[in-house]
Motif scaffolding. Structure first.
Motif, PDB file in Angstrom:
ATOM      1  N   VAL A  17      13.435  17.593   9.065  1.00 15.59           N
ATOM      2  CA  VAL A  17      12.618  18.307  10.051  1.00 15.59           C
ATOM      3  C   VAL A  17      12.465  19.788   9.702  1.00 15.59           C
ATOM      4  CG1 VAL A  17      14.444  18.968  11.678  1.00 15.59           C
ATOM      5  CG2 VAL A  17      12.178  18.401  12.538  1.00 15.59           C
ATOM      6  N   ALA A  18      13.379  20.319   8.878  1.00 15.93           N
ATOM      7  CA  ALA A  18      13.308  21.730   8.497  1.00 15.93           C
ATOM      8  C   ALA A  18      12.513  21.870   7.201  1.00 15.93           C
ATOM      9  CB  ALA A  18      14.711  22.299   8.323  1.00 15.93           C
ATOM     10  N   GLY A  19      11.800  22.980   7.063  1.00 14.63           N
ATOM     11  CA  GLY A  19      10.967  23.173   5.879  1.00 14.63           C
ATOM     12  C   GLY A  19      11.575  24.145   4.896  1.00 14.63           C
ATOM     13  N   GLY A  20      11.034  24.152   3.670  1.00 11.47           N
ATOM     14  CA  GLY A  20      11.421  25.180   2.714  1.00 11.47           C
ATOM     15  C   GLY A  20      12.441  24.774   1.691  1.00 11.47           C
ATOM     16  N   MET A  21      13.188  23.726   1.952  1.00 10.77           N
ATOM     17  CA  MET A  21      14.277  23.354   1.064  1.00 10.77           C
ATOM     18  C   MET A  21      13.773  22.785  -0.266  1.00 10.77           C
ATOM     19  SD  MET A  21      17.434  22.905   0.398  1.00 10.77           S
ATOM     20  CE  MET A  21      17.889  22.151  -1.139  1.00 10.77           C
ATOM     21  N   HIS A  22      12.755  21.932  -0.187  1.00 13.28           N
ATOM     22  CA  HIS A  22      12.401  21.152  -1.367  1.00 13.28           C
ATOM     23  C   HIS A  22      11.179  21.668  -2.116  1.00 13.28           C
ATOM     24  CE1 HIS A  22      15.406  18.310  -0.125  1.00 13.28           C
ATOM     25  NE2 HIS A  22      14.862  18.285   1.080  1.00 13.28           N
ATOM     26  N   GLY A  35       0.821  -1.199   0.000  1.00 13.93           N
ATOM     27  CA  GLY A  35       0.000   0.000   0.000  1.00 13.93           C
ATOM     28  C   GLY A  35       0.853   1.244   0.000  1.00 13.93           C
ATOM     29  N   PRO A  36       0.264   2.382  -0.422  1.00 17.77           N
ATOM     30  CA  PRO A  36       1.028   3.635  -0.395  1.00 17.77           C
ATOM     31  C   PRO A  36       1.215   4.114   1.037  1.00 17.77           C
ATOM     32  CG  PRO A  36      -1.231   4.057  -1.039  1.00 17.77           C
ATOM     33  CD  PRO A  36      -1.111   2.568  -0.868  1.00 17.77           C
ATOM     34  N   THR A  37       2.315   4.755   1.304  1.00 17.48           N
ATOM     35  CA  THR A  37       2.541   5.284   2.648  1.00 17.48           C
ATOM     36  C   THR A  37       3.358   6.566   2.564  1.00 17.48           C
ATOM     37  OG1 THR A  37       3.408   4.770   4.835  1.00 17.48           O
ATOM     38  CG2 THR A  37       4.630   3.891   3.000  1.00 17.48           C
ATOM     39  N   CYS A  38       3.293   7.329   3.635  1.00 20.90           N
ATOM     40  CA  CYS A  38       4.041   8.576   3.714  1.00 20.90           C
ATOM     41  C   CYS A  38       5.512   8.242   3.963  1.00 20.90           C
ATOM     42  CB  CYS A  38       3.456   9.362   4.888  1.00 20.90           C
ATOM     43  SG  CYS A  38       4.377  10.801   5.328  1.00 20.90           S
ATOM     44  N   HIS A  39       6.415   8.769   3.115  1.00 22.95           N
ATOM     45  CA  HIS A  39       7.818   8.462   3.375  1.00 22.95           C
ATOM     46  C   HIS A  39       8.711   9.694   3.512  1.00 22.95           C
ATOM     47  CE1 HIS A  39      10.181   8.699  -0.596  1.00 22.95           C
ATOM     48  NE2 HIS A  39       9.085   9.396  -0.729  1.00 22.95           N
ATOM     49  N   TYR A  40       8.164  10.863   3.340  1.00 19.80           N
ATOM     50  CA  TYR A  40       8.973  12.071   3.518  1.00 19.80           C
ATOM     51  C   TYR A  40       8.037  13.239   3.782  1.00 19.80           C
ATOM     52  CZ  TYR A  40      12.964  15.187   2.980  1.00 19.80           C
ATOM     53  OH  TYR A  40      13.961  16.086   3.218  1.00 19.80           O
ATOM     54  N   VAL A  41       8.470  14.172   4.588  1.00 19.62           N
ATOM     55  CA  VAL A  41       7.678  15.367   4.836  1.00 19.62           C
ATOM     56  C   VAL A  41       8.413  16.562   4.238  1.00 19.62           C
ATOM     57  CG1 VAL A  41       6.654  16.858   6.584  1.00 19.62           C
ATOM     58  CG2 VAL A  41       6.681  14.405   6.923  1.00 19.62           C
ATOM     59  N   MET A  42       7.780  17.211   3.242  1.00 22.32           N
ATOM     60  CA  MET A  42       8.444  18.338   2.578  1.00 22.32           C
ATOM     61  C   MET A  42       8.434  19.588   3.460  1.00 22.32           C
ATOM     62  SD  MET A  42       7.980  16.277  -0.155  1.00 22.32           S
ATOM     63  CE  MET A  42       6.327  16.374  -0.797  1.00 22.32           C
ATOM     64  N   GLY A  43       7.391  19.762   4.218  1.00 23.12           N
ATOM     65  CA  GLY A  43       7.322  20.919   5.118  1.00 23.12           C
ATOM     66  C   GLY A  43       8.139  20.658   6.376  1.00 23.12           C
ATOM     67  N   GLY A  44       8.205  21.653   7.231  1.00 22.57           N
ATOM     68  CA  GLY A  44       8.939  21.464   8.480  1.00 22.57           C
ATOM     69  C   GLY A  44       9.139  22.761   9.217  1.00 22.57           C
ATOM     70  N   VAL A  96      12.037  30.184  17.347  1.00 23.78           N
ATOM     71  CA  VAL A  96      12.282  30.008  18.779  1.00 23.78           C
ATOM     72  C   VAL A  96      13.778  30.242  19.025  1.00 23.78           C
ATOM     73  CG1 VAL A  96      12.238  28.371  20.697  1.00 23.78           C
ATOM     74  CG2 VAL A  96      10.430  28.311  18.971  1.00 23.78           C
ATOM     75  N   PRO A  97      14.160  31.196  19.852  1.00 20.74           N
ATOM     76  CA  PRO A  97      15.582  31.484  20.041  1.00 20.74           C
ATOM     77  C   PRO A  97      16.352  30.247  20.525  1.00 20.74           C
ATOM     78  CG  PRO A  97      14.214  33.131  21.151  1.00 20.74           C
ATOM     79  CD  PRO A  97      13.298  32.055  20.687  1.00 20.74           C
ATOM     80  N   GLY A  98      17.481  29.976  19.904  1.00 19.49           N
ATOM     81  CA  GLY A  98      18.307  28.849  20.330  1.00 19.49           C
ATOM     82  C   GLY A  98      17.916  27.528  19.698  1.00 19.49           C
ATOM     83  N   LEU A  99      16.844  27.502  18.914  1.00 23.04           N
ATOM     84  CA  LEU A  99      16.442  26.260  18.244  1.00 23.04           C
ATOM     85  C   LEU A  99      16.927  26.297  16.792  1.00 23.04           C
ATOM     86  CD1 LEU A  99      14.736  23.582  18.409  1.00 23.04           C
ATOM     87  CD2 LEU A  99      12.859  24.901  17.454  1.00 23.04           C
ATOM     88  N   PHE A 100      17.662  25.259  16.407  1.00 17.74           N
ATOM     89  CA  PHE A 100      18.178  25.169  15.043  1.00 17.74           C
ATOM     90  C   PHE A 100      17.698  23.861  14.426  1.00 17.74           C
ATOM     91  CE2 PHE A 100      20.712  28.135  17.278  1.00 17.74           C
ATOM     92  CZ  PHE A 100      21.121  29.069  16.339  1.00 17.74           C
ATOM     93  N   ALA A 101      17.429  23.887  13.131  1.00 15.98           N
ATOM     94  CA  ALA A 101      16.938  22.667  12.495  1.00 15.98           C
ATOM     95  C   ALA A 101      17.563  22.492  11.118  1.00 15.98           C
ATOM     96  CB  ALA A 101      15.414  22.711  12.380  1.00 15.98           C
ATOM     97  N   ALA A 102      17.853  21.248  10.756  1.00 14.52           N
ATOM     98  CA  ALA A 102      18.366  20.928   9.421  1.00 14.52           C
ATOM     99  C   ALA A 102      17.858  19.555   9.027  1.00 14.52           C
ATOM    100  CB  ALA A 102      19.892  20.949   9.422  1.00 14.52           C
ATOM    101  N   LEU A 126      23.962  17.832   3.999  1.00 14.63           N
ATOM    102  CA  LEU A 126      25.354  18.265   3.969  1.00 14.63           C
ATOM    103  C   LEU A 126      25.460  19.784   4.046  1.00 14.63           C
ATOM    104  CD1 LEU A 126      26.704  15.828   1.249  1.00 14.63           C
ATOM    105  CD2 LEU A 126      27.307  15.840   3.667  1.00 14.63           C
ATOM    106  N   VAL A 127      24.654  20.462   3.218  1.00 15.53           N
ATOM    107  CA  VAL A 127      24.749  21.918   3.151  1.00 15.53           C
ATOM    108  C   VAL A 127      24.151  22.568   4.396  1.00 15.53           C
ATOM    109  CG1 VAL A 127      24.021  23.969   1.880  1.00 15.53           C
ATOM    110  CG2 VAL A 127      24.753  21.917   0.638  1.00 15.53           C
ATOM    111  N   PHE A 128      22.903  22.190   4.707  1.00 14.08           N
ATOM    112  CA  PHE A 128      22.222  22.883   5.794  1.00 14.08           C
ATOM    113  C   PHE A 128      22.621  22.344   7.167  1.00 14.08           C
ATOM    114  CE2 PHE A 128      19.941  23.980   2.018  1.00 14.08           C
ATOM    115  CZ  PHE A 128      19.827  25.354   2.170  1.00 14.08           C
ATOM    116  N   GLY A 129      23.137  21.114   7.213  1.00 10.31           N
ATOM    117  CA  GLY A 129      23.698  20.603   8.465  1.00 10.31           C
ATOM    118  C   GLY A 129      24.877  21.469   8.870  1.00 10.31           C
ATOM    119  N   ARG A 130      25.739  21.780   7.888  1.00 12.09           N
ATOM    120  CA  ARG A 130      26.907  22.619   8.177  1.00 12.09           C
ATOM    121  C   ARG A 130      26.465  24.028   8.581  1.00 12.09           C
ATOM    122  NH1 ARG A 130      30.341  26.215   5.528  1.00 12.09           N
ATOM    123  NH2 ARG A 130      32.497  26.119   6.301  1.00 12.09           N
TER     124      ARG A 130
END
Lengths: 252, 266
Positions: free
Chosen positions: A34-39, A4-13, A25-31, A53-57
């Motif tokens: 879990v982070a949105g906007g990239m894709h 069956g079809p299933t969710c395998h990635y979340v584009m938002g974040g 939120v001050p002090g909160l970083f995401a890559a 690789l890029v946004f982790g750095r």
């Protein structure tokens, strides 16, 4: 074997600053996922790795700079908040009566799968939102047996609150976006709309409720726009934007 | 078609006991599916570790009717219809709760192995390897680290005292993989014997037997490693070289500061 079809990635974040990975939120970083906007509205295979690789750095550097900037002035966790969080986490274990979290989980899964699934319809999403509203009280009152060591039933009780929030966010945003684009397909709005391309939907939690607002997407830089064939752009841009692009290309 | 089956499942920690349940089983299901149904309907706090449900993550290792297996790959249709199914945690590792073990022993052993050490003078693109040399370690790279081979190995299964000095089939296989790499410059043959306990292995092939990836651990990694160790320790020319100081520094030591208590001895 059942297939069956299933969710395998979340584009938002999490909404982050592209250069530092900093969330609102001050002090909160995401890559990463879990982070949105990239894709945009759809992720192409393999892009998630380059994202990491890029946004982790960038996020690592961003977080380090943030800590450096704080100096010795580190924010402390308020005792009161700690006590509240602990009490909220322990609550399902201490309840004398309450529903089995697995039952509620199952209903949440079925609702989202059936009504906010791959092909969406406005009336179905509205129905889903009504069901989610009713699930809120049930999620708040689930009961877990056993102790705090490796207790999946308790973990599910804790996860359910977030699952419900994410489900509501997805449903609210899916209802708002009256077009089909990438991973979002609306049976009642089957076409991609150039107007909607200019809009991001941002959800946030305000006083325990999900708030949805529209935010304008930053316009594509002219030097990047130049890289595309005019014909290719006609699929995505509004008439005004296309006219501007044609003039710009003529000038070259 | 749904049937009701009897499951006896370990509950509690090392001092726990088997609890009996009657649970629904449907066509096509595996043991992990049934454990999940048990969790959802009868024992919500049943601790089970799992992830991919496809035999590739190595998380759901348990013992089913005494046999070390991945519970996601154990099809219910392979048991007799009235057979009681006994599920217990891996015996070699401490039980955290129910079917979940603390497998840190394995991570400790992994840290002790000196990693791939190419000649520092080589640049990317310099390696020229025969396909056979590439292919040989590929078999070992199929390992999903389910630790079933570690669990079944009699050297540590009922011998806690051997754990400090024996790395187990999974990690001796890792040593063999590195030793077989033509571009690797380290020599782990001495530590394979001295620190990782290769000599304890008496090739009963239990590890090969339980491997869900069907890696021929004993035949293709442990025995060849034993042969290499024999060369290192008993070849008269190597012995002479060591005696007259020609092999100084040739044996790569275990990664420093990785084994607790070891620094004090040295």
């Amino acid at each position: 074997m059942e297939v069956g079809p299933t969710c395998h990635y979340v584009m938002g974040g999490v909404e982050v600053d592209a250069d530092t990975g900093a969330a609102v939120v001050p002090g909160l970083f995401a890559a990463g996922e879990v982070a949105g906007g990239m894709h945009g509205s759809n992720r192409l295979g393999g892009n998630s790795l380059s994202d990491l690789l890029v946004f982790g750095r960038r996020s690592g550097l961003g977080a380090a700079a943030y800590v450096d900037e704080l100096g010795t002035d580190h924010p402390a966790v308020a005792e009161e908040d700690l006590a509240d969080t602990t009490a909220a986490a322990r609550a399902p274990l201490e309840r004398e009566a309450g529903e089995n979290p697995y039952t509620v989980h199952h209903e949440l899964q079925d609702t989202m799968n059936d009504l906010v699934g791959i092909i969406r319809r406005g009336s179905e999403i509205e129905e889903a939102l009504e069901i989610l509203d009713k699930l809120r009280d049930r999620v708040a009152n689930v009961r877990s047996e056993g102790g705090t060591i490796y207790n999946p039933g308790w973990h599910l009780a804790l996860d359910l609150r977030n699952m419900l929030l994410v489900s509501e966010s997805i449903a609210r945003a899916a209802l708002e976006r009256e077009e089909s684009r990438g991973g979002h397909t609306r049976d009642d709005f089957p076409d991609m709309s150039p107007e909607w391309r200019k809009v991001n939907l941002v959800v946030s939690l305000r006083d325990g409720r999900v708030r949805l607002r529209q935010r304008a997407v930053d316009p594509l830089r002219p030097d990047l726009l130049e890289l595309f064939e005019h014909e290719e752009l006609t699929k995505y841009l509004t008439k005004d934007e296309l006219a501007a692009d044609a003039t710009a290309k003529e000038e070259l | 078609m749904a049937t009701e089956r009897t499951f006896r499942v370990w509950r509690g920690d090392d001092d726990g006991e088997l609890a009996e349940y009657r649970v629904e089983v449907n066509e096509g299901e595996v043991v992990l599916d049934v454990l999940h149904r048990l969790q959802a309907t009868q024992v919500p706090d049943l601790a089970v570790r799992w992830n991919c449900k496809a035999g590739k993550c190595g998380s759901c290792s348990v013992e089913i009717n005494g046999r070390p297996r991945l519970s996601c790959m154990a099809r219910m249709s392979t048991f007799d219809p009235d057979e009681t199914i006994i599920v217990t945690p891996m015996r070699t590792f401490p039980v955290i709760r129910d079917l979940v073990c603390d497998v840190s022993y394995n991570y400790q052993k992994a840290r002790e192995i000196p990693s791939f050490t190419p000649d520092p003078k080589t640049e990317p693109g310099d390696f020229r390897m025969y396909q056979a040399d590439v292919g040989r370690p590929q078999e070992f790279r199929k390992c999903i680290e389910c630790f079933l081979c570690q669990n079944v190995c009699h050297v540590i299964r009922d011998h806690e005292e051997n754990k400090e000095n024996f790395s187990g089939p999974r990690f001796l296989m890792r040593v063999a993989e590195l030793e077989m790499h033509p571009e690797d410059t380290a020599d782990r043959r001495n530590i394979a014997q001295e620190d990782f306990g290769l000599g304890y292995c008496n090739i009963t092939k239990c590890c090969t037997e339980v491997c869900p990836e069907n890696i021929r651990i004993t035949d293709n990694s442990l025995i060849p490693l034993k042969e290499r160790v024999a060369d290192r320790r008993y070849d008269p020319v190597v012995w002479l070289g060591s005696k007259i100081g020609l092999r100084k520094g040739a044996d790569t030591p275990m990664v420093p500061n990785t084994r607790p208590g070891r620094e004090a001895e040295e």
